[in-house]
Scaffold this active site. Sequence first.
Site, PDB file in Angstrom:
ATOM      1  N   ILE A   1      40.049  41.176  47.397  1.00 18.58           N
ATOM      2  CA  ILE A   1      39.359  42.142  46.331  1.00 18.58           C
ATOM      3  C   ILE A   1      40.387  42.836  45.369  1.00 18.58           C
ATOM      4  O   ILE A   1      39.987  43.328  44.196  1.00 18.58           O
ATOM      5  CB  ILE A   1      38.613  43.280  47.123  1.00 18.58           C
ATOM      6  CG1 ILE A   1      39.257  43.978  48.056  1.00 18.58           C
ATOM      7  CG2 ILE A   1      37.409  42.643  47.702  1.00 18.58           C
ATOM      8  CD1 ILE A   1      38.335  45.205  48.651  1.00 18.58           C
ATOM      9  N   ALA A   2      41.633  42.963  45.566  1.00 16.58           N
ATOM     10  CA  ALA A   2      42.683  43.665  44.749  1.00 16.58           C
ATOM     11  C   ALA A   2      43.846  43.286  45.103  1.00 16.58           C
ATOM     12  O   ALA A   2      44.293  42.989  46.215  1.00 16.58           O
ATOM     13  CB  ALA A   2      42.324  45.180  44.626  1.00 16.58           C
TER      14      ALA A   2
ATOM     15  N   GLY B   1      47.982  45.077  44.050  1.00 13.92           N
ATOM     16  CA  GLY B   1      48.649  46.175  43.310  1.00 13.92           C
ATOM     17  C   GLY B   1      50.181  45.917  43.798  1.00 13.92           C
ATOM     18  O   GLY B   1      50.850  44.877  44.306  1.00 13.92           O
TER      19      GLY B   1
ATOM     20  N   ALA C   1      50.697  46.391  47.816  1.00 15.65           N
ATOM     21  CA  ALA C   1      49.893  45.677  48.598  1.00 15.65           C
ATOM     22  C   ALA C   1      48.808  44.974  48.090  1.00 15.65           C
ATOM     23  O   ALA C   1      48.542  45.294  46.927  1.00 15.65           O
ATOM     24  CB  ALA C   1      49.224  46.543  49.794  1.00 15.65           C
TER      25      ALA C   1
ATOM     26  N   ASP D   1      49.968  59.862  43.914  1.00 16.48           N
ATOM     27  CA  ASP D   1      49.641  59.003  42.870  1.00 16.48           C
ATOM     28  C   ASP D   1      48.125  58.968  42.204  1.00 16.48           C
ATOM     29  O   ASP D   1      47.157  58.205  42.713  1.00 16.48           O
ATOM     30  CB  ASP D   1      49.756  57.507  43.579  1.00 16.48           C
ATOM     31  CG  ASP D   1      49.857  56.311  42.412  1.00 16.48           C
ATOM     32  OD1 ASP D   1      49.931  56.693  41.314  1.00 16.48           O
ATOM     33  OD2 ASP D   1      49.678  55.177  43.051  1.00 16.48           O
TER      34      ASP D   1
END
Length: 644
Positions: free
Chosen positions: A24-25, A27, A30, A141
């Site tokens: 799903i993503a 970065g 990770a 962050d």
Amino acid sequence: MDATVADPLVGQVLDGRYRIESRIARGGMATVYVARDIRLDREIALKVMHSHLAADDDFVRRFIGEAKAAAALSHPNVVAVYDQRTDGEHVFLVMEYVPGRTLRDLLDERGRLGPREALEIMQPVLAALGAAHRSGLVHRDVKPENVLITDDGQIKVADFGLARAESASKMTKTGLIIGTVGYLAPEQVLSGNADVRSDVYAAGVMLFELLTGVLPHRGDSPLAVAYKHVNETVPAPSTAVPGSTPEIDLLVTRATSHDPAQRPQDANQFLAATAEVHGGLPRDFDQRVAAASRNQTAVFEAGPLDGHTAVYGAGPTAPPGYETQYAPQRTATDRAIGAITGKYVLIAIGAVAAVILGWAVWYQVSGQYDHVPDKIIGMELKDARQRLQDDGLQVRVASAVYSDQVKKGQVAKSNPPAGARVSSGAVVTLTPSKGRTPRKVPDVEGKSLSEAQQILKDKGFTPGDVQKAPSVTVSKDEVIRTDPAAGERHSPDQPVAIVVSTGMSMPSLVGRNADQAENQLRSMGLKVNVEKQKDGGKPPGTVLSQSPDPGTGVSGGDEVTIVVNKKDCLFGDFFCRDGGGGDDEEKIPVPDMTGRTVDEARQALENSGFKVNVTGIGGNIVRFQQPSSGEAPRGSTITLVRAP
């Protein structure tokens, strides 16, 4: 969808429990997957660290510590961390799966939010940060990408404390500032240090972005943005968009003060101030702001007065008395001007049309123009150059670029492009291809030569020369490394050389003390077969011969043989010429197995004559050994401590 299909982890089961269903993503630290916990039959999210970070021991140690701290944080506005696990080369977090979208997605869709709505979103975000700050945990962050909005509108904050492991690892190795630069507090830029007030600064920047739709500091590079965080203050939101109140402006400017002591001292103080300002806004405040914004941007035409069209802003920006002074005159004036100007407009249109038509005819029939050949792309550079020169065109060659469609040395593009019409003698710039776009060389260490070659082919590379080299850590006939090294970017058009291990080099033992020779071989992880024979011309207890010969490549677990000259003994083996009988307990060298796999270490130590005890927190790598060096009695126990 294609990225999910191509992802090698999709469909795998990690730790025998978590079946990965889709990606799903992805970065900088990770990749996040939707997975199912087979044991509890529930949907969860897996955050799998990138391989280069998982291979960094310092990062893994910090990551595990931060994951434990995050897992202890329980709050309805925090994405829960259930577990941290390791499966082979994969280091991952097991987290609550939050279906929905991020605050970044909402901003991309809406541009900016109304003041009341922005404060309503900030309150659960600050509540989550406040819970972390009470526990001594700093997020580090804070940004819209880490704020999740569920389908029913619930707000959850993700990735508490996890930036610390990555930043500490990279700061140590490169000295770089790590983080999302648009939200970095000045102290993070200057020293890399962050505390709860740094989170307050980032939250203040995020509030400014929600209200205005843009970040307060922007630049051509991350360094330029970081410079602005240190040298420029965050402006009040009202300077960028209408509708902000002095109280909202103060929330932002206090939270983003350069002096941490002037900010709210943690997210809980910021939350209290935010809730107070929000409570003082009327319920329809956002609607009022939106209406006022529309009124300010509306325009109307004043009409063609004296041959001109005047445009004024609505309301008070229009000329005083405009409607009463000018409106009665417009009808008669428009008719008079329209009758005169209409005729000249038609004449002008006709003249322009004639010019365009004449130019088009001249362009088509003139012999001073030619076309760039259509088939120039994909031609060898020297052939393309000759073709253009034969057509009367000049040629320049630009620096080569990577191209996945055009082979190395062929023309990747031209300027003007193929088929374009150019004047005779014009310059055409050709850009040659320097091969396919570089990609990362796969890691084939420890593989057999045939396996390594196949992996390289599967990744689109051409296996190159095979070289041989000795290695203490890599078994004979297995791959030590590639050239270029694993992880480096390399064009598939260039071959990848492979270095194969010849194993450890068999030492020269003939003439040496037999016990010392045997101990050395066992410390190398070799199985030693000792044969004895009598040679009166050689000293007793020394090596007469060996197999294999000196310099031969051997690997841990291989069997070697030494022939030892018998000692002169009387009455059996008890009284020997060298004074034997009742020797002290024999001690042998302890090989250092730190960094080896548990199985490799166990095998090498047992082959050396030791017993092995394995303990630790899991994983398959020996992180500590007792004793780690020196000598120990043959048959004594060596303790190995393993960790991920």
